[in-house]
Design an enzyme around this catalytic site. Structure first.
Site, PDB file in Angstrom:
ATOM      1  N   ASN A 123       0.715  -1.238   0.078  1.00  0.00           N
ATOM      2  CA  ASN A 123      -0.011   0.014   0.005  1.00  0.00           C
ATOM      3  C   ASN A 123       0.912   1.437  -0.056  1.00  0.00           C
ATOM      4  O   ASN A 123       0.275   2.374  -0.468  1.00  0.00           O
ATOM      5  CB  ASN A 123      -0.928  -0.026   1.365  1.00  0.00           C
ATOM      6  N   THR A 173      16.628 -21.764 -25.241  1.00  0.00           N
ATOM      7  CA  THR A 173      15.132 -21.531 -25.210  1.00  0.00           C
ATOM      8  C   THR A 173      14.720 -21.645 -26.742  1.00  0.00           C
ATOM      9  O   THR A 173      15.464 -21.129 -27.578  1.00  0.00           O
ATOM     10  CB  THR A 173      15.057 -20.061 -25.031  1.00  0.00           C
ATOM     11  N   LYS A 175      13.426 -21.233 -30.149  1.00  0.00           N
ATOM     12  CA  LYS A 175      12.739 -19.827 -30.863  1.00  0.00           C
ATOM     13  C   LYS A 175      12.300 -20.555 -32.366  1.00  0.00           C
ATOM     14  O   LYS A 175      12.683 -21.475 -32.890  1.00  0.00           O
ATOM     15  CB  LYS A 175      13.912 -19.030 -31.351  1.00  0.00           C
ATOM     16  N   LYS A 177       9.629 -18.081 -30.373  1.00  0.00           N
ATOM     17  CA  LYS A 177       8.806 -18.353 -29.160  1.00  0.00           C
ATOM     18  C   LYS A 177       7.374 -18.876 -29.347  1.00  0.00           C
ATOM     19  O   LYS A 177       6.903 -19.519 -28.443  1.00  0.00           O
ATOM     20  CB  LYS A 177       9.203 -17.237 -27.924  1.00  0.00           C
ATOM     21  N   LYS A 201      13.933 -24.983 -23.325  1.00  0.00           N
ATOM     22  CA  LYS A 201      13.248 -24.283 -22.626  1.00  0.00           C
ATOM     23  C   LYS A 201      11.882 -23.567 -23.352  1.00  0.00           C
ATOM     24  O   LYS A 201      12.060 -23.386 -24.339  1.00  0.00           O
ATOM     25  CB  LYS A 201      13.679 -23.182 -21.881  1.00  0.00           C
ATOM     26  N   ASP A 203       9.570 -20.678 -23.770  1.00  0.00           N
ATOM     27  CA  ASP A 203       9.617 -19.295 -23.490  1.00  0.00           C
ATOM     28  C   ASP A 203       8.605 -18.870 -22.452  1.00  0.00           C
ATOM     29  O   ASP A 203       7.543 -19.786 -22.288  1.00  0.00           O
ATOM     30  CB  ASP A 203       9.635 -18.654 -24.707  1.00  0.00           C
ATOM     31  N   HIS A 294      10.860 -18.606 -14.361  1.00  0.00           N
ATOM     32  CA  HIS A 294      11.359 -17.390 -15.253  1.00  0.00           C
ATOM     33  C   HIS A 294      10.427 -16.259 -14.514  1.00  0.00           C
ATOM     34  O   HIS A 294       9.756 -16.077 -13.886  1.00  0.00           O
ATOM     35  CB  HIS A 294      10.460 -17.498 -16.612  1.00  0.00           C
ATOM     36  N   SER A 379      20.974 -15.791 -19.460  1.00  0.00           N
ATOM     37  CA  SER A 379      20.419 -15.875 -20.546  1.00  0.00           C
ATOM     38  C   SER A 379      20.066 -14.494 -21.434  1.00  0.00           C
ATOM     39  O   SER A 379      19.962 -13.423 -20.457  1.00  0.00           O
ATOM     40  CB  SER A 379      19.018 -16.628 -20.616  1.00  0.00           C
TER      41      SER A 379
END
Length: 473
Positions: A123, A173, A175, A177, A201, A203, A294, A379
């Protein structure tokens, strides 16, 4: 300030507004071993003294509100209130102060990162007396840490599960993605693992979209893992992203991954939320799954230097909530971080005990007692020429993750994986022989190129690649 008025119906109660510093600024306070300590970077509005600003932060993040209330007399404020106990100016910055606040442990629910953050940062960041506010660091006391399970397994257990020692782990990763069909996605996974990587992995935004539903992806990736394992004799894994719109759906996906026999799943812990993350971490420990984390959305919170939260706080929170890996920047590549600051929170992820060191951004000594460590993942825009620096900076207990640096190889995915594995093995061997990776890194890579045409081709492609953008802020 409006005048305080004593009511006829009370003795000792005064209605009205009073300055926060009269109650919540306590420079004489000696912190307890059980207190949660916070270091806030405070930028007060013009005319607001730093003592009042620091006290306001302590009040609004603990027991205070904007006015005196009757029910203050029904509890012990001295027992439960937050206290601003020290203030120091930020060197080189105008009207910025580090305000240290101590919170009694009884303010927080056991084992709940959600409740801890709701209290400390939930807050106060919208408070009008402040121009900006940033939480730089937290000291989590052992008494509170022991209420958390933490990472499902930790560094040593992961190495034992994978039977891989003495070097960083390699990842990639997949690609692009988004847009691949499940079968083509699985093909890319197989080629990378077959070429020598330890992990591939999903993404962060690969969940269950129309072009590739989660169940199809899980099946084709499992097939790729088992085929690559059979051909290489090494244990392989793919971070199957279990992040979903509900906790029930997330757990359903993790259950299916376990039934397939794969070693690891993945979660986006900030967008998914700490409650969901802790739930998944508990499931992973109980069912033998590693958990990759992640940090999607982290820059929304941590990028501004004077407002938000530093990533070291998010890293500590993740270690409490649970995760075996987490992305932690690279120091090199397209997502660079300051070296000493990055290594500061890398140590907070991995080590059992970390000393206070302001040069590395560590405001408090942190004792993690027996909580398992988290493997940092490097990465973002890295390639084979970065391998010596990454090996030296991150050491063995890390995952070096090359996405475009694998799949962008001119000969294809598998040769890209071969190039990265050869580069890593060359760097580890050179380090073990006592060579200086920082000084001889390029030479070490060039020597390895003689024995690996895949590495030579990768070195030629990425020899001129740099990520240099002028800072505009």
């Amino acid at each position: 300030m409006s005048p305080q008025t004593e009511t006829k119906a009370s003795v000792g109660f005064k209605a009205g507004v009073k300055e926060y510093k009269l109650t919540y600024y306590t420079p004489e306070y000696e912190t307890k071993d059980t207190d949660i300590l916070a270091a806030f970077r405070v930028t007060p509005q013009p005319g607001v003294p730093p003592e009042e600003a620091g006290a306001a932060v302590a009040a609004e993040s603990s027991t205070g509100t904007w006015t005196t209330v009757w029910t203050d007399g029904l509890t012990s404020l001295d027992r439960y209130k937050g206290r601003c106990y020290h203030i120091e100016p930020v060197l080189g910055e105008k009207d910025q102060y580090i305000c240290y606040v101590a919170y009694p442990l009884d303010l927080f629910e056991e084992g709940s990162v959600t409740n801890m953050f709701t209290s400390i940062v939930g807050n106060v960041f919208g408070f009008k007396a402040l121009r900006a506010l940033r939480l730089e660091d937290l000291r989590i006391p052992p008494a509170y840490i022991k209420t958390f399970q933490g990472p499902p397994h930790g560094i040593q257990v992961e190495r034992d599960k994978l039977n891989k020692y003495g070097r960083p782990l390699l990842g990639c990763t997949i690609k692009p993605k988004l847009g691949l069909s499940a079968k083509n996605y699985g093909r890319a996974v197989y080629e990378c693992l077959r070429g020598g990587l330890d992990f591939t992995k999903d993404d962060e935004n690969v969940n269950s979209q129309p072009f590739m539903r989660w169940r199809d992806r899980f099946l084709f990736c499992a097939e790729a893992i088992y085929k690559a394992q059979a051909e290489t004799g090494e244990i392989k894994g793919h971070y199957l992203n279990a992040t979903a719109g509900t906790c029930e759906e997330m757990i359903k996906r993790a259950v299916f991954a376990r039934e397939l026999g794969v070693p690891i799943v993945m979660h986006d812990y900030l967008t998914g939320g700490f409650t969901a993350n802790t739930t998944l971490a508990h499931y992973c420990r109980d069912n033998g799954l590693l958990l990759h984390i992640h940090r999607a959305m982290h820059a929304v919170i941590d990028r501004q230097k004077n407002h938000g939260m530093h990533f070291r706080v998010l890293a500590k929170a993740l270690r409490l909530s649970g995760g075996d890996h987490i992305h932690a920047g690279t120091v090199v590549g397209k997502l660079e971080g300051e070296r000493e600051i990055t290594l500061g929170f890398v140590d907070l992820l991995r080590d059992d005990f970390v000393e206070k060191d302001r040069s590395r951004g560590i405001y408090f000594t942190q004792d993690w007692v027996s909580l398992p460590g988290v493997i940092p993942v490097a990465s973002g825009g890295i390639h084979v020429w970065h391998m010596p620096a990454l090996t030296e900076i991150f050491g063995d207990d890390s995952v070096l993750q090359f996405g475009g640096g694998t799949l962008g190889h001119p000969w294809g995915n598998a040769p890209g994986a071969v190039a990265n594995r050869v580069a890593l093995e060359a760097c580890v061997q050179a380090r073990n022989e006592g060579r200086d990776l920082a000084a001889e890194g390029n030479t070490i890579i060039r020597e390895a190129c003689k024995w690996s045409p895949e590495l030579a081709a990768a070195c030629e492609v990425w020899k001129e690649i740099k990520f240099e953008f002028p800072a505009m802020d």
